[in-house]
Design a protein around this motif. Structure first.
Motif, PDB file in Angstrom:
ATOM      1  N   TYR A   1      32.974 -14.483 111.208  1.00 59.01           N
ATOM      2  CA  TYR A   1      32.209 -15.348 110.311  1.00 59.01           C
ATOM      3  C   TYR A   1      30.798 -15.618 110.846  1.00 59.01           C
ATOM      4  O   TYR A   1      29.831 -15.683 110.082  1.00 59.01           O
TER       5      TYR A   1
ATOM      6  N   GLU B   1      35.957  -7.970 109.710  1.00 63.00           N
ATOM      7  CA  GLU B   1      35.064  -6.970 109.150  1.00 63.00           C
ATOM      8  C   GLU B   1      35.050  -5.724 110.030  1.00 63.00           C
ATOM      9  O   GLU B   1      34.983  -5.821 111.254  1.00 63.00           O
TER      10      GLU B   1
ATOM     11  N   GLU C   1      25.987  -5.007 101.073  1.00 65.71           N
ATOM     12  CA  GLU C   1      26.836  -6.044 101.678  1.00 65.71           C
ATOM     13  C   GLU C   1      28.132  -5.454 102.202  1.00 65.71           C
ATOM     14  O   GLU C   1      28.605  -5.796 103.281  1.00 65.71           O
TER      15      GLU C   1
ATOM     16  N   LYS D   1      27.732 -13.594 109.967  1.00 69.77           N
ATOM     17  CA  LYS D   1      27.176 -13.708 108.615  1.00 69.77           C
ATOM     18  C   LYS D   1      26.078 -14.786 108.629  1.00 69.77           C
ATOM     19  O   LYS D   1      26.386 -15.970 108.760  1.00 69.77           O
TER      20      LYS D   1
END
Length: 323
Positions: free
Chosen positions: A279, A125, A177, A282
C-alpha cells in the motif's frame, strides 16, 4: 497453495550471474541448490519475486523469459501443442498456477486480445521483475509457436522498462495503472507450427491432476494467511474470527500453526507487513489510510510496528521507494 520450485531454476539464476547469497536468509535453502525441488508457500513465492526484483537487470530478466533458456514445464508444452496462439494463451492461463501463484486474465474483443497478470493474494502487487518476465515469456511463446516475429499492439505497465526490454517487444509501451499486453486477434489465430493434438491430449489429464494438487496442497499456515488477507480489510481478523471462518476452535487453529512452527500473531504481522509495504508504494494513499486498511486504529501504533518490521520509519521507506 503449496508450490514446488525446481532446483534447476536456482541453477539457471546462477548461470546468468545472479548472486544467490543476496536472497533473503529465509529463501536460502541450507546453501543447497542441488536439490531437485524446493517447497514454497504462496507468501514464500512472493518473497522470492520481490527479492529477484531487487537483484536482476533487464538483461537477466529477458534471459529468463526465453523458452529456449528455461526448463520446459508441462504447461508450456501444452501451450505450444495448441493449434494457435489464442488457444495457447488459454491453456497456459488455465494451468499457470502449477508453476506459480500468478493469475492470467484474458479478455477477447472483436479484433484484439488483452492479457494481464495479478498475484493470487489480493493486496499484493506483482513487482516489476514478475510483470516483465511474464509479458516477455508469453510473447516468446507466441513467437516460438508461430515461427514469426509477432509484435503486440501495445503494452501497459506501472513501471519503466529499459531500452533492451523496449526493443524486445517492438511495440508501444505506455505507463498504466495496471499491466496489460494486447495482441491483434488475427496474429493469435495464426496456426502453430508446434501444434500437436496427441501431445495435448496426453498432457491435459496430468495437468488437471497437478493443478488440483497444487490448489489443495497448501499448508495450514498458508490457509490461515489467505484468510487473513481477506479478513484484515474488514477489521474482523482476531484469532477467534479466523477460527470461526475456518469452522474450527481457536485452540485447534493455534495447535495446527504450532505444529508448523509458527503462531497466529506472527502470521498476522507477516501479512500486515506485506500489505503495508504494498500500500505504501501507492503515492495516492496516506499513512492514515494504510494504517486503517491493515487493522491499526492509531497511526502511532502502526508507525511503531512498521519500524519494528523494517528498521525504517514510514517516511524513510517512502523515500527509498521514490529513488
Amino acid at each position: 497453495m503449496k508450490l514446488s520450485v525446481s532446483g534447476q531454476y536456482f541453477q539457471f539464476l546462477k548461470s546468468i550471474d545472479v548472486d544467490l547469497d543476496q536472497l533473503p536468509e529465509s529463501l536460502r535453502y541450507q546453501e543447497d541448490y542441488q536439490k531437485e525441488e524446493f517447497a514454497l508457500s504462496t507468501l514464500d513465492y512472493f518473497h522470492l519475486l520481490t527479492a529477484l526484483d531487487e537483484l536482476l537487470t533487464d538483461e537477466q530478466i529477458l534471459e529468463m523469459s526465453r523458452l529456449k533458456n528455461i526448463q520446459m514445464m508441462p504447461p508450456f508444452f501444452a501451450a505450444l501443442s495448441s493449434k494457435n496462439g489464442l488457444m495457447a494463451i488459454k491453456h497456459f492461463a488455465k494451468f499457470k498456477r502449477i508453476t506459480g501463484p500468478i493469475i492470467v486474465d484474458i479478455e477477447t474483443f472483436d479484433d484484439l486480445v488483452r492479457v494481464s497478470y495479478r498475484y493470487d493474494y489480493t493486496g499484493l502487487e506483482l513487482p516489476r521483475f514478475a510483470v516483465l518476465n511474464e509479458q516477455h515469456l508469453i510473447l516468446d511463446m507466441i513467437r516460438t509457436g508461430t515461427g514469426e516475429a509477432i509484435k503486440p499492439v501495445r503494452i501497459g505497465v506501472p513501471f519503466e522498462y529499459g531500452q533492451e526490454a523496449l526493443e524486445s517487444f517492438g511495440c508501444h509501451v505506455e505507463y498504466t495503472e495496471g499491466n496489460e499486453i494486447i495482441f491483434n486477434k488475427a496474429d493469435l489465430e495464426r496456426p502453430f507450427i508446434t501444434a500437436n493434438n496427441i501431445m495435448l491430449d496426453y498432457l491435459e489429464p496430468q495437468l488437471k491432476e497437478r493443478l488440483a494438487e497444487a490448489i489443495s496442497g497448501e499448508s495450514f499456515t498458508g490457509v490461515v494467511q489467505q484468510m487473513l488477507y481477506k479478513a484484515i480489510p474488514s477489521g474482523e481478523f482476531s484469532v477467534e474470527d479466523i477460527a470461526v471462518a475456518l469452522g474450527i476452535s481457536s485452540r485447534t487453529l493455534q495447535r495446527n500453526l504450532s505444529a508448523e512452527g509458527t503462531k497466529f500473531n506472527q502470521e498476522l504481522q507477516n501479512v500486515q507487513k506485506l500489505l503495508a509495504l504494498s500500500y505504501l508504494k501507492k503515492p495516492e494513499m496516506t499513512t492514515d489510510e494504510v494504517a486503517y486498511l491493515i487493522g491499526y486504529a492509531e497511526v502511532s501504533s502502526f508507525s511503531r510496528a512498521f519500524k519494528k518490521w523494517t528498521g525504517m520509519t514510514i517516511t524513510e521507506y517512502k523515500n527509498s521507494t521514490d529513488d
